[in-house]
Each structure stands twice: as C-alpha cells, then as structure tokens.
Design a protein around this motif. Structure first.
Motif, PDB file in Angstrom:
ATOM      1  N   LYS B 105       0.850  -1.207   0.000  1.00 46.68           N
ATOM      2  CA  LYS B 105       0.000   0.000   0.000  1.00 46.68           C
ATOM      3  C   LYS B 105       0.882   1.252   0.000  1.00 46.68           C
ATOM      4  CE  LYS B 105      -3.774  -2.090  -0.208  1.00 46.68           C
ATOM      5  NZ  LYS B 105      -4.510  -2.025  -1.482  1.00 46.68           N
ATOM      6  N   VAL B 106       1.900   1.248   0.855  1.00 50.81           N
ATOM      7  CA  VAL B 106       2.822   2.396   0.920  1.00 50.81           C
ATOM      8  C   VAL B 106       3.431   2.648  -0.453  1.00 50.81           C
ATOM      9  CG1 VAL B 106       5.034   3.208   1.856  1.00 50.81           C
ATOM     10  CG2 VAL B 106       3.356   2.122   3.373  1.00 50.81           C
ATOM     11  N   ARG B 107       3.762   1.573  -1.135  1.00 50.72           N
ATOM     12  CA  ARG B 107       4.336   1.696  -2.479  1.00 50.72           C
ATOM     13  C   ARG B 107       3.424   2.521  -3.384  1.00 50.72           C
ATOM     14  NH1 ARG B 107       3.393  -0.230  -7.228  1.00 50.72           N
ATOM     15  NH2 ARG B 107       1.805  -1.704  -6.571  1.00 50.72           N
ATOM     16  N   GLU B 108       2.137   2.248  -3.320  1.00 57.20           N
ATOM     17  CA  GLU B 108       1.211   3.014  -4.160  1.00 57.20           C
ATOM     18  C   GLU B 108       1.078   4.443  -3.650  1.00 57.20           C
ATOM     19  OE1 GLU B 108      -2.546   1.204  -5.642  1.00 57.20           O
ATOM     20  OE2 GLU B 108      -1.869  -0.524  -4.480  1.00 57.20           O
ATOM     21  N   SER B 109       0.840   4.570  -2.350  1.00 55.03           N
ATOM     22  CA  SER B 109       0.735   5.883  -1.710  1.00 55.03           C
ATOM     23  C   SER B 109       0.628   5.687  -0.210  1.00 55.03           C
ATOM     24  CB  SER B 109      -0.519   6.616  -2.204  1.00 55.03           C
ATOM     25  OG  SER B 109      -0.804   7.685  -1.310  1.00 55.03           O
ATOM     26  N   GLY B 110       1.304   6.535   0.544  1.00 58.01           N
ATOM     27  CA  GLY B 110       1.210   6.452   2.000  1.00 58.01           C
ATOM     28  C   GLY B 110      -0.229   6.561   2.473  1.00 58.01           C
ATOM     29  N   LYS B 111      -1.021   7.310   1.725  1.00 62.94           N
ATOM     30  CA  LYS B 111      -2.404   7.551   2.144  1.00 62.94           C
ATOM     31  C   LYS B 111      -3.291   6.330   2.036  1.00 62.94           C
ATOM     32  CE  LYS B 111      -2.771  12.219   2.080  1.00 62.94           C
ATOM     33  NZ  LYS B 111      -3.370  13.470   1.759  1.00 62.94           N
ATOM     34  N   LEU B 112      -2.816   5.274   1.377  1.00 66.23           N
ATOM     35  CA  LEU B 112      -3.640   4.068   1.224  1.00 66.23           C
ATOM     36  C   LEU B 112      -3.563   3.137   2.429  1.00 66.23           C
ATOM     37  CD1 LEU B 112      -3.093   3.255  -2.548  1.00 66.23           C
ATOM     38  CD2 LEU B 112      -5.087   4.282  -1.450  1.00 66.23           C
ATOM     39  N   VAL B 113      -2.642   3.437   3.363  1.00 64.81           N
ATOM     40  CA  VAL B 113      -2.567   2.622   4.583  1.00 64.81           C
ATOM     41  C   VAL B 113      -3.726   3.038   5.497  1.00 64.81           C
ATOM     42  CG1 VAL B 113      -1.189   1.992   6.596  1.00 64.81           C
ATOM     43  CG2 VAL B 113      -0.053   2.495   4.418  1.00 64.81           C
ATOM     44  N   THR B 114      -4.590   2.078   5.822  1.00 64.65           N
ATOM     45  CA  THR B 114      -5.773   2.393   6.637  1.00 64.65           C
ATOM     46  C   THR B 114      -5.578   1.852   8.056  1.00 64.65           C
ATOM     47  OG1 THR B 114      -6.843   0.294   6.115  1.00 64.65           O
ATOM     48  CG2 THR B 114      -7.267   2.150   4.608  1.00 64.65           C
ATOM     49  N   PRO B 115      -6.375   2.373   9.008  1.00 60.53           N
ATOM     50  CA  PRO B 115      -6.349   1.809  10.366  1.00 60.53           C
ATOM     51  C   PRO B 115      -6.617   0.297  10.346  1.00 60.53           C
ATOM     52  CG  PRO B 115      -7.543   3.884  10.367  1.00 60.53           C
ATOM     53  CD  PRO B 115      -7.246   3.569   8.925  1.00 60.53           C
TER      54      PRO B 115
END
Lengths: 182, 190
Positions: B105-115
């Motif tokens: 997810k981080v690879r795609e975007s940091g913002k895609l990491v969810t709780p």
C-alpha cells in the motif's frame, strides 16, 4: 493520530524522527546534502521547489507546506506564488530550465520509467547539466520516500499554512540536521 | 543507455552510488540500519519487504537484487517468488503477510494505509517498531526504484551478477567496501 504510538506530539516527520532518532540521522544528512549544501549549481530555492512539487503531487500536506515555505523563503516570493507554481508550473515565471527539470520530477513521481530521452534532451537544451539531472531525479525519488513515510504512518500536520511560513527562516538558517526536536 | 554518464561496469544502483558519493553515504547508512540493524524482523523478512516493493514498482534491477538476497538469507527460492505473485500463499507468518500488505500500500501511496491494515498487523503480533520500519523500508525502496529507473540505469549483462551481489549483501551489508567496486571492474576487463 498516528498509526503507531510515537510518545511525542511533534507533527509530520519530526514526530517520526524523535521516535527513531538513529534513523533520523541519515534522513537528515540526505536532505541536507541534496537540498541545502551550497556546492550545487541549482539554488536552494530551486531544489526546495522540486521537493515541494513532488510532495504536492503525492498530496502530502506536511511536506508540501514545509518545503513550499522554504522555497518561498529562498526565492523571496510570496507563498501564493509557490501555490501557483505547484498548480501550473508550465505557465509560471520560472526559468525554462527549471520547467524541464520539474517535468522530469513529475515523471519520476509517476514512475522512474516515465522519464523519456526526449525529456532529458529538452532539459539539456535548456542548459541542465548531468549532475543537475541526477539531483532532480534523486530529490524527486527522496520526496517519494519522505511523503510515504509521513502519510503511511498517519502523522498529523498543523492545518494553518502560516505556521510553515513562519518556521521557514529558522529552518533555512539552522539546516536539516538540527531539525528533529525544534 | 543511462540518461547520465555512469561507469559501464556498474549496473543499476551501483553506478549511481559511485557517481555521487556524498548523497550515497546517507542512503547506504539508512539501508544498513533498516535492513541489517537490530530488529525483531529477520534480515530475510526485511529483504522480502524490499522485494515486494521493487516488484510492484516493476524495477527489474532492484527486484532481482533483493530476490537474490532474500533467497540467500532464507535458504530457499520459493518464498520470495510467492511473495511477489501472491502474498497470501507465501510461506511466511501471518504477521509478515500483514506487513507485506502494508508495504505494498505504501508503495502506491502512503495515504492508502488504513487503520484496518494497522489493526490487522497488530492483531497478528506486529509491534509499533516493526510497522514503522516496514513503512520506511517501503518508502526507501520507492526511492531506490525511482532513482534506478528514472536515470535509466543498465541491467548487468550476466544474470549471475545477482548471485555475486546477494553474497556481498549477506556478508557485508550495504556499507561501501573500501575498494568500492574496483573488483568488478577487474572482472569486466578480464
């Protein structure tokens, strides 16, 4: 709230650096060498602008505001002007060489393979040197790391953009290696 | 051909690290700390994070290099291969699967990491420090992949190169050897 317990209330990357200080050291040295070392034919303002633009493309609020304020400080322009450059650098009043370098940074943000030989030719035609091309690519790639670090761990950021503008002169003066706890 | 003049005997990242030694130093130090420093994740597990990110970014040099390093450290070639194609089927712990998903997810975007991703990793026993390091390793390999491909570096002519590199990464880590890569130059000129 950050995804992990940082045991400090510092915003953005500063909270992460205080959490893992041994890791902060090389991160800050990388930023210092790439962005602030004066043994470079790109000005500090130009290099901060590359970092700002990539952070904007990655939608990282903290990084684009910290580095946008620093770019504005070095370039002696209003933060509104930096906002205009972020939104449309091609129509901005920056050098043709900077436009071609920002275009390369934009491609790196999408994916390293997006950088074409035509873009490299275009920037060389505007006078960019090999080392300037190298640094542009590495600054763009580094901000792809910094932005993911800051957002991937869900750090918080002050929402008032003036906060960043007011801090910029001190950061410019002191550099990145003293940045962690201040 | 690379976009800037790099030494011909140095493919991928190696030519870039020698091109600009002052920026190379903190990049090497950061990598050494994250991939070889004290950690509750094994060196092999950390190489798998590097592998999954490089593979997702389609960076051939980095994927081959870190697959080879993971293979040597883990003692098999199946794990890294499966991690690249199907994380859930890979012979790694449930904790590692959750961390590898976060890395991707981080690879795609940091913002895609969810709780929810974080909760899953914690439920499988991941510590805050392991989550921190996973995110930063993923971020660091986005740097590497974009650096290596953004300047269009070369792949080695001989695929056996990666086995030599993997041994070097296992035995010496990421610090610059005193002689740099001169030994490779000698091999080329022979």
């Amino acid at each position: 709230m950050a995804h992990i317990q940082l045991d400090n209330d510092l915003p953005g990357i500063r909270g992460l650096m205080a959490y893992r200080p041994e890791i902060a050291e090389p991160l800050n040295l990388l930023a210092e060498t790439l962005l602030r070392n004066d043994n470079n034919t790109l000005t500090r303002g130009e290099r901060e602008l590359i970092g700002t633009y990539v952070s904007y493309l990655n939608d990282c609020f903290f990084c684009q505001n910290v580095h946008g304020a620093l770019a504005g400080h070095y370039m002696q322009c209003d933060i509104g002007e930096i906002e205009n450059i972020k939104q449309d650098f091609r129509s901005a009043e920056i050098s043709p060489k900077m436009k071609t370098l920002l275009s390369i940074a934009e491609s790196v943000q999408k994916g390293g393979k997006q950088v074409t030989s035509a873009q490299i030719e275009a920037t060389k035609a505007e006078g960019a040197t090999d080392i300037e091309i190298h640094d542009t690519v590495l600054i763009a790639a580094s901000f792809c790391m910094f932005n993911r670090y800051v957002d991937g761990l869900g750090t918080w950021a002050p929402q008032d953009k003036q906060f960043y503008v007011e801090r910029a002169p001190r950061r410019a003066e002191e550099g990145y290696q003293s940045s962690v706890y201040k | 051909m690379p976009h800037i003049p790099l030494e011909e005997h140095l493919p991928g990242i190696t030519g870039l690290l020698e091109y600009r030694r002052d920026t190379a130093e903190p990049i090497r130090d950061l990598t050494q700390l994250l991939l070889r420093g004290p950690s509750s994740l094994t060196e092999g597990e950390r190489e798998l994070i590097a592998t999954v990110v490089s593979n997702g970014n389609k960076c051939k040099f980095c994927t081959a290099a870190h697959t080879a390093a993971a293979d040597v450290l883990l003692g098999d070639t199946v794990t890294a291969e499966l991690v690249k194609t199907n994380i859930s089927a890979a012979p790694v712990s449930e904790k590692m699967k959750a961390l590898l998903v976060i890395a991707d997810k981080v690879r795609e975007s940091g913002k895609l990491v969810t709780p929810a991703h974080i909760e899953k990793a914690k439920a499988e026993g991941a510590t805050d420090l392991e989550i921190h390091d996973t995110v930063l390793i993923a971020g660091l390999f986005c740097l590497y992949n974009k650096y290596v491909d953004g300047l269009d570096t070369a792949l080695p002519a001989d695929a056996g190169y990666f086995n030599v590199l993997a041994d070097r990464l296992k035995n010496h880590g990421y610090a610059r050897l005193p002689q740099g890569y001169d030994h490779l130059k000698k091999q080329v000129s022979n």
